[in-house]
Design an enzyme around this catalytic site. Structure first.
Site, PDB file in Angstrom:
ATOM      1  N   GLU A 106       0.784  -1.197   0.063  1.00  0.00           N
ATOM      2  CA  GLU A 106       0.004   0.114   0.156  1.00  0.00           C
ATOM      3  C   GLU A 106       0.897   1.355   0.079  1.00  0.00           C
ATOM      4  OE1 GLU A 106      -3.317   1.218   0.341  1.00  0.00           O
ATOM      5  OE2 GLU A 106      -2.060   3.085   0.236  1.00  0.00           O
ATOM      6  N   ASP A 139       5.334   1.647  -3.345  1.00  0.00           N
ATOM      7  CA  ASP A 139       4.463   1.651  -4.587  1.00  0.00           C
ATOM      8  C   ASP A 139       4.198   0.500  -5.075  1.00  0.00           C
ATOM      9  OD1 ASP A 139       3.413   2.341  -7.257  1.00  0.00           O
ATOM     10  OD2 ASP A 139       4.862   3.879  -7.432  1.00  0.00           O
ATOM     11  N   GLY A 140       3.014   0.020  -5.447  1.00  0.00           N
ATOM     12  CA  GLY A 140       2.694  -1.361  -6.156  1.00  0.00           C
ATOM     13  C   GLY A 140       3.177  -1.485  -7.496  1.00  0.00           C
ATOM     14  N   ASP A 157      -6.618  -3.922  -5.518  1.00  0.00           N
ATOM     15  CA  ASP A 157      -7.605  -3.331  -4.639  1.00  0.00           C
ATOM     16  C   ASP A 157      -7.128  -1.782  -4.531  1.00  0.00           C
ATOM     17  OD1 ASP A 157      -9.341  -2.374  -3.008  1.00  0.00           O
ATOM     18  OD2 ASP A 157      -8.918  -3.454  -1.026  1.00  0.00           O
ATOM     19  N   ASP A 160      -9.101   4.973  -7.810  1.00  0.00           N
ATOM     20  CA  ASP A 160      -9.641   5.566  -8.888  1.00  0.00           C
ATOM     21  C   ASP A 160      -8.219   5.717  -9.796  1.00  0.00           C
ATOM     22  OD1 ASP A 160     -12.167   5.211  -8.279  1.00  0.00           O
ATOM     23  OD2 ASP A 160     -12.527   7.465  -8.204  1.00  0.00           O
ATOM     24  N   PRO A 164      -2.033   8.503  -7.251  1.00  0.00           N
ATOM     25  CA  PRO A 164      -1.128   7.170  -7.444  1.00  0.00           C
ATOM     26  C   PRO A 164      -1.428   6.140  -8.026  1.00  0.00           C
ATOM     27  CG  PRO A 164      -2.062   7.571  -5.042  1.00  0.00           C
ATOM     28  CD  PRO A 164      -2.559   8.776  -6.050  1.00  0.00           C
TER      29      PRO A 164
HETATM   30  N1  SAM Z   1     -12.301  -0.277  -2.111  1.00  0.00           N
HETATM   31  C1  SAM Z   1     -11.748   0.776  -2.647  1.00  0.00           C
HETATM   32  C2  SAM Z   1     -12.485   1.611  -3.972  1.00  0.00           C
HETATM   33  O1  SAM Z   1     -12.547   0.976  -4.999  1.00  0.00           O
HETATM   34  O2  SAM Z   1     -12.711   2.625  -3.656  1.00  0.00           O
HETATM   35  C3  SAM Z   1     -10.292   0.770  -2.749  1.00  0.00           C
HETATM   36  C4  SAM Z   1      -9.746   0.885  -1.261  1.00  0.00           C
HETATM   37  S1  SAM Z   1      -8.109   0.969  -1.108  1.00  0.00           S
HETATM   38  C5  SAM Z   1      -8.366   2.049   0.347  1.00  0.00           C
HETATM   39  C6  SAM Z   1      -7.334   1.648  -2.318  1.00  0.00           C
HETATM   40  C7  SAM Z   1      -5.788   2.326  -1.802  1.00  0.00           C
HETATM   41  O3  SAM Z   1      -4.775   2.042  -3.114  1.00  0.00           O
HETATM   42  C8  SAM Z   1      -5.794   3.636  -1.373  1.00  0.00           C
HETATM   43  O4  SAM Z   1      -5.382   3.136   0.128  1.00  0.00           O
HETATM   44  C9  SAM Z   1      -4.404   4.059  -2.111  1.00  0.00           C
HETATM   45  O5  SAM Z   1      -3.427   4.673  -1.154  1.00  0.00           O
HETATM   46  C10 SAM Z   1      -3.869   2.740  -2.793  1.00  0.00           C
HETATM   47  N2  SAM Z   1      -2.964   2.831  -3.879  1.00  0.00           N
HETATM   48  C11 SAM Z   1      -3.208   3.855  -4.922  1.00  0.00           C
HETATM   49  N3  SAM Z   1      -2.140   3.897  -5.869  1.00  0.00           N
HETATM   50  C12 SAM Z   1      -1.303   2.952  -5.306  1.00  0.00           C
HETATM   51  C13 SAM Z   1      -0.325   2.206  -5.763  1.00  0.00           C
HETATM   52  N4  SAM Z   1       0.456   2.745  -6.918  1.00  0.00           N
HETATM   53  N5  SAM Z   1       0.624   1.355  -4.786  1.00  0.00           N
HETATM   54  C14 SAM Z   1      -0.212   0.967  -3.857  1.00  0.00           C
HETATM   55  N6  SAM Z   1      -1.095   1.314  -3.425  1.00  0.00           N
HETATM   56  C15 SAM Z   1      -1.759   2.305  -3.986  1.00  0.00           C
END
Ligand code: SAM
Length: 277
Positions: A106, A139-140, A157, A160, A164
């Site tokens: 995350e 970073d994923g 998961d 949008d 990031p």
């Molecule tokens: N259920 C949710 C939705 O569709 O609205 C998604 C939930 S989860 C909180 C999404 C997570 O993805 C966020 O906490 C965000 O920080 C994380 N995220 C976004 N880009 C990312 C990346 N490049 N690498 C890892 N995590 C990322």
């Protein structure tokens, strides 16, 4: 005084919930993070003004993003979750006895910390020192570049495709996901609304299908996402998720997912079939 929290889906559509109390607000390196307690959905995580998850209905999203791919693979042992900072997906992943290691990457430590404090029932697997869980703040996209032939199942998961999360919806990222999966591996990604993100869904379906022999979209009803109906897309090297569960593993006690629904969620309305042609 009445307080309301609105997610603006566009400049012509919003979804609004009445707020009991604002529990947390912060600005991380990546986004605005808020946890609000609402009358309708209970405590809710909001990122950059977008509703992410709520304690009242989170079981739908988390069961569907975790159990559909995990029951498709006959023996998932090494699982990776990208994003998922609220912990709901990894909570469902570790319930499968076959899973030995559940990694989670995350990008935003503030999301994880806020959810650990204010959404303890969702983030429980991150709180309880679960021996299967390996949490990395990073970073994923970068993590995916470095992995090869490692995972049985990858669950994206993500938020949008802005900020990031943008790079998680690209052909280059799907190439890295393909490389990171074992020869019979599969991945799933939340792929937004079939009403409001049609171009995105068409593009990513084409990108995934150019790499994976099996590409399937399935649906679930998520009350806090504008449009209600929400898409998930699976790219699979070997197992067809739409034929149902494989292997003989015990059914977990769930509130939304079950074996029949695993098959029926792939039955699509005509307008989505048309979209995918
Ligand atoms: N259920 C949710 C939705 O569709 O609205 C998604 C939930 S989860 C909180 C999404 C997570 O993805 C966020 O906490 C965000 O920080 C994380 N995220 C976004 N880009 C990312 C990346 N490049 N690498 C890892 N995590 C990322």
């Amino acid at each position: 005084m009445q307080l309301w929290c609105t997610e603006n889906q566009s400049d012509s559509l919003g979804l609004t919930a009445r707020v009991k109390e604002t529990l947390f607000t912060g600005r991380s390196e990546f986004q605005d993070v808020a946890i609000v307690d609402t009358y309708q959905f209970g405590r809710m995580l909001v990122l950059d003004g977008v509703f992410q998850t709520s304690v009242v209905e989170e079981f739908i999203y988390h069961e569907m993003i975790a159990h559909v791919p995990l029951y498709t693979h006959p023996n998932p042992q090494q699982v990776l979750v990208i994003g998922g900072g609220d912990g709901g997906t990894i909570r469902e992943v570790v319930r499968h006895d076959s899973v030995k290691v559940a990694e989670m990457v995350e990008i935003d430590g503030m999301v994880v910390d806020a959810c650990k404090k204010y959404l303890p029932e969702t983030s429980i697997a991150l709180n309880e020192n679960n021996p299967k869980v390996r949490l990395k703040i990073g970073d994923g996209i970068k993590h995916m570049k470095e992995a090869e032939n490692k995972y049985d199942v990858i669950i994206v998961d993500c938020s949008d495709p802005i900020g990031p999360g943008e790079g998680l919806f690209t052909h280059a990222f799907y190439q890295d996901v393909f490389k990171a999966l074992k020869p019979d591996g599969l991945f799933v990604q939340q792929t937004e609304s079939p009403f409001y993100h049609q171009e995105l869904i068409q593009r990513l379906t084409k990108d995934i299908a150019s790499l994976f022999p099996i590409t399937k979209l399935y649906l679930a009803s998520i009350p806090i996402y504008p449009g209600g109906l929400h898409c998930f897309t699976i790219g699979s090297k070997q197992y067809d998720p739409s034929t149902g569960e494989t292997g003989k593993r015990p059914q977990l006690k769930t509130r939304y997912y079950h074996a029949d629904l695993h098959k029926s969620c792939f039955v699509l309305p005509n307008f989505i079939r048309e979209l995918l042609k």
